[in-house]
Design a protein around this motif. Structure first.
Motif, PDB file in Angstrom:
ATOM      1  N   VAL A   1       4.583   7.016 -35.765  1.00 50.99           N
ATOM      2  CA  VAL A   1       4.614   8.419 -35.344  1.00 50.99           C
ATOM      3  C   VAL A   1       5.096   8.521 -33.897  1.00 50.99           C
ATOM      4  O   VAL A   1       5.949   9.353 -33.574  1.00 50.99           O
ATOM      5  CB  VAL A   1       3.219   9.079 -35.500  1.00 50.99           C
ATOM      6  CG1 VAL A   1       3.148  10.423 -34.794  1.00 50.99           C
ATOM      7  CG2 VAL A   1       2.874   9.233 -36.977  1.00 50.99           C
ATOM      8  N   ARG A   2       4.558   7.664 -33.034  1.00 52.10           N
ATOM      9  CA  ARG A   2       4.976   7.698 -31.623  1.00 52.10           C
ATOM     10  C   ARG A   2       6.464   7.398 -31.473  1.00 52.10           C
ATOM     11  O   ARG A   2       7.166   8.061 -30.714  1.00 52.10           O
ATOM     12  CB  ARG A   2       4.148   6.704 -30.814  1.00 52.10           C
ATOM     13  CG  ARG A   2       2.741   7.168 -30.591  1.00 52.10           C
ATOM     14  CD  ARG A   2       1.944   6.139 -29.813  1.00 52.10           C
ATOM     15  NE  ARG A   2       0.631   6.656 -29.514  1.00 52.10           N
ATOM     16  CZ  ARG A   2      -0.485   5.975 -29.689  1.00 52.10           C
ATOM     17  NH1 ARG A   2      -0.451   4.730 -30.148  1.00 52.10           N
ATOM     18  NH2 ARG A   2      -1.651   6.515 -29.398  1.00 52.10           N
ATOM     19  N   SER A   3       6.936   6.408 -32.191  1.00 50.66           N
ATOM     20  CA  SER A   3       8.345   6.046 -32.120  1.00 50.66           C
ATOM     21  C   SER A   3       9.225   7.197 -32.596  1.00 50.66           C
ATOM     22  O   SER A   3      10.234   7.532 -31.957  1.00 50.66           O
ATOM     23  CB  SER A   3       8.591   4.798 -32.975  1.00 50.66           C
ATOM     24  OG  SER A   3       9.957   4.474 -32.990  1.00 50.66           O
ATOM     25  N   HIS A   4       8.838   7.815 -33.688  1.00 44.02           N
ATOM     26  CA  HIS A   4       9.604   8.928 -34.234  1.00 44.02           C
ATOM     27  C   HIS A   4       9.615  10.113 -33.275  1.00 44.02           C
ATOM     28  O   HIS A   4      10.662  10.711 -33.015  1.00 44.02           O
ATOM     29  CB  HIS A   4       9.028   9.336 -35.595  1.00 44.02           C
ATOM     30  CG  HIS A   4       9.799  10.386 -36.291  1.00 44.02           C
ATOM     31  ND1 HIS A   4      11.068  10.183 -36.786  1.00 44.02           N
ATOM     32  CD2 HIS A   4       9.491  11.675 -36.573  1.00 44.02           C
ATOM     33  CE1 HIS A   4      11.502  11.301 -37.340  1.00 44.02           C
ATOM     34  NE2 HIS A   4      10.565  12.213 -37.218  1.00 44.02           N
ATOM     35  N   ARG A   5       8.447  10.446 -32.721  1.00 46.41           N
ATOM     36  CA  ARG A   5       8.360  11.568 -31.780  1.00 46.41           C
ATOM     37  C   ARG A   5       9.148  11.281 -30.505  1.00 46.41           C
ATOM     38  O   ARG A   5       9.787  12.175 -29.942  1.00 46.41           O
ATOM     39  CB  ARG A   5       6.906  11.893 -31.453  1.00 46.41           C
ATOM     40  CG  ARG A   5       6.193  12.580 -32.595  1.00 46.41           C
ATOM     41  CD  ARG A   5       4.800  12.974 -32.214  1.00 46.41           C
ATOM     42  NE  ARG A   5       4.200  13.791 -33.258  1.00 46.41           N
ATOM     43  CZ  ARG A   5       3.072  14.469 -33.097  1.00 46.41           C
ATOM     44  NH1 ARG A   5       2.421  14.420 -31.946  1.00 46.41           N
ATOM     45  NH2 ARG A   5       2.593  15.195 -34.078  1.00 46.41           N
ATOM     46  N   THR A   6       9.103  10.045 -30.033  1.00 46.59           N
ATOM     47  CA  THR A   6       9.876   9.675 -28.840  1.00 46.59           C
ATOM     48  C   THR A   6      11.363   9.844 -29.103  1.00 46.59           C
ATOM     49  O   THR A   6      12.102  10.363 -28.256  1.00 46.59           O
ATOM     50  CB  THR A   6       9.549   8.231 -28.407  1.00 46.59           C
ATOM     51  OG1 THR A   6       8.166   8.166 -28.054  1.00 46.59           O
ATOM     52  CG2 THR A   6      10.387   7.801 -27.216  1.00 46.59           C
ATOM     53  N   ALA A   7      11.809   9.446 -30.282  1.00 46.77           N
ATOM     54  CA  ALA A   7      13.222   9.612 -30.644  1.00 46.77           C
ATOM     55  C   ALA A   7      13.606  11.093 -30.695  1.00 46.77           C
ATOM     56  O   ALA A   7      14.703  11.471 -30.266  1.00 46.77           O
ATOM     57  CB  ALA A   7      13.512   8.937 -31.981  1.00 46.77           C
ATOM     58  N   LEU A   8      12.697  11.933 -31.189  1.00 50.81           N
ATOM     59  CA  LEU A   8      12.968  13.375 -31.223  1.00 50.81           C
ATOM     60  C   LEU A   8      13.138  13.937 -29.811  1.00 50.81           C
ATOM     61  O   LEU A   8      14.058  14.718 -29.541  1.00 50.81           O
ATOM     62  CB  LEU A   8      11.835  14.119 -31.935  1.00 50.81           C
ATOM     63  CG  LEU A   8      11.719  13.921 -33.434  1.00 50.81           C
ATOM     64  CD1 LEU A   8      10.404  14.509 -33.950  1.00 50.81           C
ATOM     65  CD2 LEU A   8      12.901  14.553 -34.149  1.00 50.81           C
ATOM     66  N   VAL A   9      12.258  13.540 -28.906  1.00 52.64           N
ATOM     67  CA  VAL A   9      12.357  14.017 -27.521  1.00 52.64           C
ATOM     68  C   VAL A   9      13.626  13.467 -26.869  1.00 52.64           C
ATOM     69  O   VAL A   9      14.321  14.184 -26.142  1.00 52.64           O
ATOM     70  CB  VAL A   9      11.102  13.637 -26.705  1.00 52.64           C
ATOM     71  CG1 VAL A   9      11.273  14.012 -25.241  1.00 52.64           C
ATOM     72  CG2 VAL A   9       9.870  14.332 -27.285  1.00 52.64           C
ATOM     73  N   ALA A  10      13.945  12.204 -27.141  1.00 55.66           N
ATOM     74  CA  ALA A  10      15.159  11.603 -26.569  1.00 55.66           C
ATOM     75  C   ALA A  10      16.402  12.381 -27.003  1.00 55.66           C
ATOM     76  O   ALA A  10      17.305  12.621 -26.189  1.00 55.66           O
ATOM     77  CB  ALA A  10      15.278  10.135 -26.978  1.00 55.66           C
TER      78      ALA A  10
END
Length: 148
Positions: free
Chosen positions: A110-119
């Motif tokens: 989840v953290r990785s996915h959310r970080t990619a969304l923000v990036a």
């Protein structure tokens, strides 16, 4: 109008803008993320990761929900294999909640996915705008410190 009241109005306006932007960005990330874990379950997982092992009552207190609500949340997390209930070493009748390996992996996902969304959202900004965000990060992080 006095200088103090102008500063208060400016502070209030800034607080309103910041609240709106942070709230909308958070909601956008949650919506775009399409996670399979509801927000309260996800929050409970993070709390167990950060503060565990925890008793149900302590987890409910930290999440600001009732014990019956947390019991339902934990039942769902347990059913998915994301938490483990272990005997409480201080109370034979009680159990403590710990994060399972699957729970830790799901949080990382989840953290990785959310970080990619923000990036991806940051990529839409120009270099100067991103540098302003970098410069503002220490101040924003200071807002996370609780008042004592």
């Amino acid at each position: 109008m006095t200088t103090g009241s102008v500063e208060t109005e400016e502070l209030t306006a800034l607080a309103a803008r910041l609240r709106l932007v942070v709230g909308r960005l958070h909601r956008r990330i949650r919506i775009d993320g399409r996670e399979s874990i509801p927000p309260l379950q996800l929050s409970a997982l993070v709390t167990v990761e950060q503060h565990g092992p925890l008793r149900l009552s302590e987890l409910a207190r930290r999440e600001a929900v009732t014990a019956p609500t947390m019991s339902r949340v934990l039942a769902a997390l347990d059913e998915q294999g994301l938490v483990i209930r272990t005997p409480d070493p201080h109370d034979a009748r009680g159990v403590q909640i710990v994060l399972s390996d699957d729970g830790a992996a799901r949080l990382a996902e989840v953290r990785s996915h959310r970080t990619a969304l923000v990036a991806r959202r940051l990529e839409r900004l120009g270099r100067e705008e991103r540098q302003r965000i970098v410069a503002a990060m220490p101040a924003l992080e200071a807002l996370l410190v609780d008042d004592d």
